[in-house]
Design a protein around this motif. Structure first.
Motif, PDB file in Angstrom:
ATOM      1  N   VAL A 152     -13.598 -78.927   6.342  1.00 49.10           N
ATOM      2  CA  VAL A 152     -14.033 -78.131   5.798  1.00 49.10           C
ATOM      3  C   VAL A 152     -14.598 -76.968   6.465  1.00 49.10           C
ATOM      4  O   VAL A 152     -14.933 -75.907   5.989  1.00 49.10           O
ATOM      5  CB  VAL A 152     -14.804 -78.191   4.501  1.00 49.10           C
ATOM      6  CG1 VAL A 152     -13.814 -79.367   3.592  1.00 49.10           C
ATOM      7  CG2 VAL A 152     -15.995 -78.996   4.914  1.00 49.10           C
TER       8      VAL A 152
ATOM      9  N   THR B 179     -21.763 -76.860   3.360  1.00 49.41           N
ATOM     10  CA  THR B 179     -21.352 -77.667   4.422  1.00 49.41           C
ATOM     11  C   THR B 179     -21.930 -77.563   5.774  1.00 49.41           C
ATOM     12  O   THR B 179     -22.489 -78.619   6.287  1.00 49.41           O
ATOM     13  CB  THR B 179     -19.866 -78.323   4.318  1.00 49.41           C
ATOM     14  OG1 THR B 179     -19.611 -78.501   2.987  1.00 49.41           O
ATOM     15  CG2 THR B 179     -19.623 -79.381   5.007  1.00 49.41           C
TER      16      THR B 179
ATOM     17  N   PRO C 261     -16.810 -66.426   0.338  1.00 49.33           N
ATOM     18  CA  PRO C 261     -16.218 -66.824  -1.158  1.00 49.33           C
ATOM     19  C   PRO C 261     -16.781 -68.381  -1.343  1.00 49.33           C
ATOM     20  O   PRO C 261     -17.257 -69.037  -0.378  1.00 49.33           O
ATOM     21  CB  PRO C 261     -14.954 -66.631  -1.034  1.00 49.33           C
ATOM     22  CG  PRO C 261     -14.374 -66.558   0.222  1.00 49.33           C
ATOM     23  CD  PRO C 261     -15.393 -65.984   1.182  1.00 49.33           C
ATOM     24  N   SER C 262     -17.059 -68.865  -2.417  1.00 47.80           N
ATOM     25  CA  SER C 262     -17.044 -70.142  -2.861  1.00 47.80           C
ATOM     26  C   SER C 262     -16.027 -71.003  -2.298  1.00 47.80           C
ATOM     27  O   SER C 262     -14.830 -70.639  -2.305  1.00 47.80           O
ATOM     28  CB  SER C 262     -16.821 -70.200  -4.582  1.00 47.80           C
ATOM     29  OG  SER C 262     -17.116 -71.340  -5.125  1.00 47.80           O
ATOM     30  N   GLY C 263     -16.476 -72.105  -1.758  1.00 49.37           N
ATOM     31  CA  GLY C 263     -15.602 -73.034  -1.158  1.00 49.37           C
ATOM     32  C   GLY C 263     -15.419 -72.816   0.293  1.00 49.37           C
ATOM     33  O   GLY C 263     -14.512 -73.644   0.922  1.00 49.37           O
ATOM     34  N   SER C 264     -15.834 -71.644   0.955  1.00 52.46           N
ATOM     35  CA  SER C 264     -15.511 -71.544   2.176  1.00 52.46           C
ATOM     36  C   SER C 264     -16.410 -72.335   3.138  1.00 52.46           C
ATOM     37  O   SER C 264     -16.195 -72.050   4.488  1.00 52.46           O
ATOM     38  CB  SER C 264     -16.000 -70.055   2.484  1.00 52.46           C
ATOM     39  OG  SER C 264     -17.077 -69.680   2.123  1.00 52.46           O
TER      40      SER C 264
ATOM     41  N   LYS D  71     -19.894 -72.826   3.444  1.00 53.40           N
ATOM     42  CA  LYS D  71     -21.290 -72.490   3.609  1.00 53.40           C
ATOM     43  C   LYS D  71     -22.380 -73.511   3.349  1.00 53.40           C
ATOM     44  O   LYS D  71     -23.188 -73.959   4.466  1.00 53.40           O
ATOM     45  CB  LYS D  71     -21.729 -71.293   2.681  1.00 53.40           C
ATOM     46  CG  LYS D  71     -20.753 -70.175   2.916  1.00 53.40           C
ATOM     47  CD  LYS D  71     -21.187 -68.824   2.127  1.00 53.40           C
ATOM     48  CE  LYS D  71     -21.010 -69.130   0.441  1.00 53.40           C
ATOM     49  NZ  LYS D  71     -19.861 -69.631  -0.111  1.00 53.40           N
TER      50      LYS D  71
HETATM   51  N1  LIG Z   1     -18.689 -84.158  -1.321  1.00 51.25           N
HETATM   52  C1  LIG Z   1     -17.503 -83.504  -1.092  1.00 51.25           C
HETATM   53  N2  LIG Z   1     -16.326 -84.357  -0.768  1.00 51.25           N
HETATM   54  C2  LIG Z   1     -14.987 -83.606  -0.689  1.00 51.25           C
HETATM   55  N3  LIG Z   1     -14.873 -82.368  -0.509  1.00 51.25           N
HETATM   56  C3  LIG Z   1     -16.051 -81.457  -0.824  1.00 51.25           C
HETATM   57  C4  LIG Z   1     -17.446 -82.106  -1.170  1.00 51.25           C
HETATM   58  N4  LIG Z   1     -18.237 -80.985  -1.019  1.00 51.25           N
HETATM   59  C5  LIG Z   1     -17.526 -80.054  -0.841  1.00 51.25           C
HETATM   60  N5  LIG Z   1     -16.370 -80.160  -0.597  1.00 51.25           N
HETATM   61  C6  LIG Z   1     -15.237 -79.268  -0.320  1.00 51.25           C
HETATM   62  O1  LIG Z   1     -15.635 -78.566   0.732  1.00 51.25           O
HETATM   63  C7  LIG Z   1     -15.256 -77.205   1.018  1.00 51.25           C
HETATM   64  C8  LIG Z   1     -16.617 -76.503   1.194  1.00 51.25           C
HETATM   65  O2  LIG Z   1     -17.466 -76.613   0.065  1.00 51.25           O
HETATM   66  P1  LIG Z   1     -18.898 -76.118   0.131  1.00 51.25           P
HETATM   67  O3  LIG Z   1     -19.414 -76.283   1.695  1.00 51.25           O
HETATM   68  O4  LIG Z   1     -19.688 -76.236  -0.806  1.00 51.25           O
HETATM   69  O5  LIG Z   1     -18.573 -74.445   0.227  1.00 51.25           O
HETATM   70  P2  LIG Z   1     -19.522 -72.990  -0.408  1.00 51.25           P
HETATM   71  O6  LIG Z   1     -20.917 -73.549  -0.154  1.00 51.25           O
HETATM   72  O7  LIG Z   1     -19.171 -72.126   0.747  1.00 51.25           O
HETATM   73  O8  LIG Z   1     -19.104 -72.914  -1.936  1.00 51.25           O
HETATM   74  C9  LIG Z   1     -14.475 -76.899  -0.368  1.00 51.25           C
HETATM   75  O9  LIG Z   1     -13.034 -76.868  -0.442  1.00 51.25           O
HETATM   76  C10 LIG Z   1     -15.226 -78.003  -1.251  1.00 51.25           C
HETATM   77  O10 LIG Z   1     -14.162 -78.392  -2.179  1.00 51.25           O
END
Ligand SMILES: Nc1ncnc2c1ncn2[C@@H]1O[C@H](COP(=O)(O)OP(=O)(O)O)[C@@H](O)[C@H]1O
Ligand SMILES: [Mg+2]
Length: 261
Positions: free
Chosen positions: A39, A65, A58-61, A63
């Motif tokens: 991710v 992580t 955007p959301s899910g990008s 950040k």
């Molecule tokens: N615990 C997890 N298990 C599996 N996938 C995850 C988990 N947390 C986040 N993701 C996926 O990792 C991607 C990045 O998420 P995230 O870092 O939360 O993005 P952001 O903070 O930019 O919204 C997304 O597709 C999300 O669905």
């Protein structure tokens, strides 16, 4: 009712502002995955000592992580995190987290402890400072974020903005070299957002090295030395606030800005 202190009230409760000596941070080809799904892919980024980098996207990008990878709440799959010139991946995550403080959207305070105790606990229990020293330090940190008079309040008796300032004081109490903020104002009522952003801008102006994931484009414009636009786990564009907001190059960034501004 909870309200933030007026500027004049804040001035009487805010201690003289110390200067910080933030360290440099460098990410090298950092990749983070959940299982087989990458991710965050091959992120390389330099954050100079004492500067502020805002990450937008955007959301899910990826950040959150990415931030979690920097202080190893999430173990990177590959790549490296260089702090103050040295690789951190060989270090124990607990050691690293003393040097890299993190502030979350939900403040994560201990509900049964007072503001003062929340700030003092890590210096006392983790850093093993003498109890008296840790509590003196905590008092100073609370004063610094404008909460001297709230030291004995439990989180439930504080506004969201005040709770977030306690969380910032708690991170500062460990004397970090870098501070990470993950949407620190997103859970706040609108009228409480500016108090926290002003505090963050003040830390930024006093030499703390900060990486700030935010939806507050106004904050990014005024406080950031560099702005990073992420999409689908990668950095799409990096530049000054003027580069990113006034002269976006990619259609992805142009589209994102047209949606959020
Ligand atoms: N615990 C997890 N298990 C599996 N996938 C995850 C988990 N947390 C986040 N993701 C996926 O990792 C991607 C990045 O998420 P995230 O870092 O939360 O993005 P952001 O903070 O930019 O919204 C997304 O597709 C999300 O669905
Ligand atoms: Mg996030």
């Amino acid at each position: 009712m909870h309200t933030e202190s007026s500027p004049s009230a804040a001035a009487t409760t805010t201690a003289p502002a110390p200067a910080y000596t933030g360290a440099g941070l460098e990410l090298k080809d950092l990749t983070l995955a959940y299982g087989d799904v990458e991710v965050v892919r091959d992120i390389s980024l330099r954050v100079d000592p004492g500067t502020t980098t805002c990450i937008i996207g955007p959301s899910g990008s990826g950040k959150s992580t990415l931030l979690r990878g920097i202080n190893r709440l999430h173990e990177p799959k590959s790549g490296d995190v260089i702090l103050d010139g040295a690789s951190t991946l060989g270090k124990h995550p607990d050691q690293l987290r003393r040097k890299i403080g993190m502030v979350f959207q939900h403040f994560n305070l201990f509900p049964d402890h007072t503001a003062l105790e929340n700030v003092a606990l890590s210096p006392w229990k983790v850093k093993r400072l003498p109890k008296k020293t840790a509590f003196e330090l905590a008092r100073a940190r609370l004063a610094e974020v404008g909460l001297r008079e709230r030291a004995d309040h439990k989180p439930r008796d504080l506004s969201g903005g005040q709770q977030q300032r306690v969380a910032i004081a708690r991170a500062l109490a460990m004397e970090p070299q870098v501070m990470l903020f993950d949407e620190a104002t997103s859970a706040l009522d609108p009228e409480l957002v500016n108090g926290v952003l002003n505090l963050m801008a003040s830390l930024s102006g006093r030499g703390m090295t900060m990486v700030v994931v935010t939806h507050e484009m106004g904050f990014a414009r005024r406080a950031a030395n560099q702005v990073v636009f992420m999409d689908e786990g990668q950095i799409v564009e990096t530049g000054t606030p003027e580069d990113i907001f006034d002269r976006p190059q990619s259609t992805r960034l142009q589209r994102f800005l047209s949606e959020v501004l």
